[in-house]
Design a protein around this motif. Sequence first.
Motif, PDB file in Angstrom:
ATOM      1  N   THR A 102       0.828  -1.207   0.000  1.00 33.03           N
ATOM      2  CA  THR A 102       0.000   0.000   0.000  1.00 33.03           C
ATOM      3  C   THR A 102       0.862   1.256   0.000  1.00 33.03           C
ATOM      4  O   THR A 102       1.961   1.276   0.551  1.00 33.03           O
ATOM      5  CB  THR A 102      -0.934   0.030   1.222  1.00 33.03           C
ATOM      6  N   GLN A 178      -3.948   3.585  -9.365  1.00 28.62           N
ATOM      7  CA  GLN A 178      -4.413   3.450  -7.989  1.00 28.62           C
ATOM      8  C   GLN A 178      -4.293   2.022  -7.466  1.00 28.62           C
ATOM      9  O   GLN A 178      -4.207   1.813  -6.262  1.00 28.62           O
ATOM     10  CB  GLN A 178      -5.864   3.919  -7.871  1.00 28.62           C
ATOM     11  N   ALA A 179      -4.275   1.056  -8.374  1.00 30.37           N
ATOM     12  CA  ALA A 179      -4.102  -0.339  -7.946  1.00 30.37           C
ATOM     13  C   ALA A 179      -3.778  -1.201  -9.156  1.00 30.37           C
ATOM     14  O   ALA A 179      -4.235  -0.938 -10.266  1.00 30.37           O
ATOM     15  CB  ALA A 179      -5.358  -0.858  -7.254  1.00 30.37           C
ATOM     16  N   TYR A 187      -0.530  -7.811  -5.128  1.00 32.97           N
ATOM     17  CA  TYR A 187      -1.395  -6.650  -5.288  1.00 32.97           C
ATOM     18  C   TYR A 187      -0.698  -5.406  -4.744  1.00 32.97           C
ATOM     19  O   TYR A 187       0.111  -5.485  -3.803  1.00 32.97           O
ATOM     20  CB  TYR A 187      -2.708  -6.848  -4.522  1.00 32.97           C
ATOM     21  N   THR A 189      -1.711  -1.082  -3.973  1.00 29.37           N
ATOM     22  CA  THR A 189      -2.644   0.044  -4.024  1.00 29.37           C
ATOM     23  C   THR A 189      -1.913   1.331  -3.683  1.00 29.37           C
ATOM     24  O   THR A 189      -1.043   1.351  -2.805  1.00 29.37           O
ATOM     25  CB  THR A 189      -3.818  -0.120  -3.040  1.00 29.37           C
ATOM     26  N   PRO A 233     -12.533   0.188   0.764  1.00 31.54           N
ATOM     27  CA  PRO A 233     -11.154  -0.248   0.961  1.00 31.54           C
ATOM     28  C   PRO A 233     -11.000  -1.330   2.029  1.00 31.54           C
ATOM     29  O   PRO A 233     -10.227  -2.276   1.842  1.00 31.54           O
ATOM     30  CB  PRO A 233     -10.445   1.057   1.363  1.00 31.54           C
TER      31      PRO A 233
END
Length: 247
Positions: A102, A178-179, A187, A189, A233
Amino acid sequence: MTSAPLLYVCVRPQQGAAAAEYESFRVATKLDESTLGHLDLVREPLPDDVFERYRGFVVGGSPFNVADPESTKTDVQRRLESDLERIAARAAQADGPAALFTCYGIGVVTRMLGGQVSRGFPEDTGPVTVELTDAGRGDALFGGLATRFTALTAHKEGAAEPPPGATLLAVNQACPVQAYVVGDRLYATQFHPEPTTKAFTERMAVYRDDGYFEADAYESIAGRVLAASVTEPARLLRAFARRFGPA
């Protein structure tokens, strides 16, 4: 550090903010301390056996910036960026552990994969609108979210496009990436998926003088944050925990 299905990886030097961030991740994933471990990567290196002990990783944010000149980075920042790259590289493998990076972490992953991170795509502190791409709407984790939702951001760098090998999952106007996902286990974000609006304002207070916003604008920005509805989220984190966490 004790073994658990998922591991929160802290990259914040400020211990109070780090402790609060762990709690935000724990609450958002609906895990407890026995199922969400904690590693302070600022103060200890990545253990050699970490990939045998954990099925997945969630990486928090940081005031560090990937795009800063290497000559200005501390030894700690350079070492922890190398350790984060090790996590990302393993998660990119089909049989590796899962990982969700993140904010600051998305920059580490983007650079590792050969993408470009710059100061050209900052976002103001506070709520922003994020929209899923077609790929995002069909993704195993993102597909369960609303196609447009509000998220919280505060960052000084970003990317114009996803790195090679990544599939773009979410966008917005100010910061196009954004992701994204690499394979089906890595992943990343740009937005913060873990904090409630109250927790975010408390984090804002810690970084009030760090250049994310004008210090004397704290009250007005905090008011906008507290008035925002931020539901999706956290649902993303719960989906990650269900898929890769406790059996």
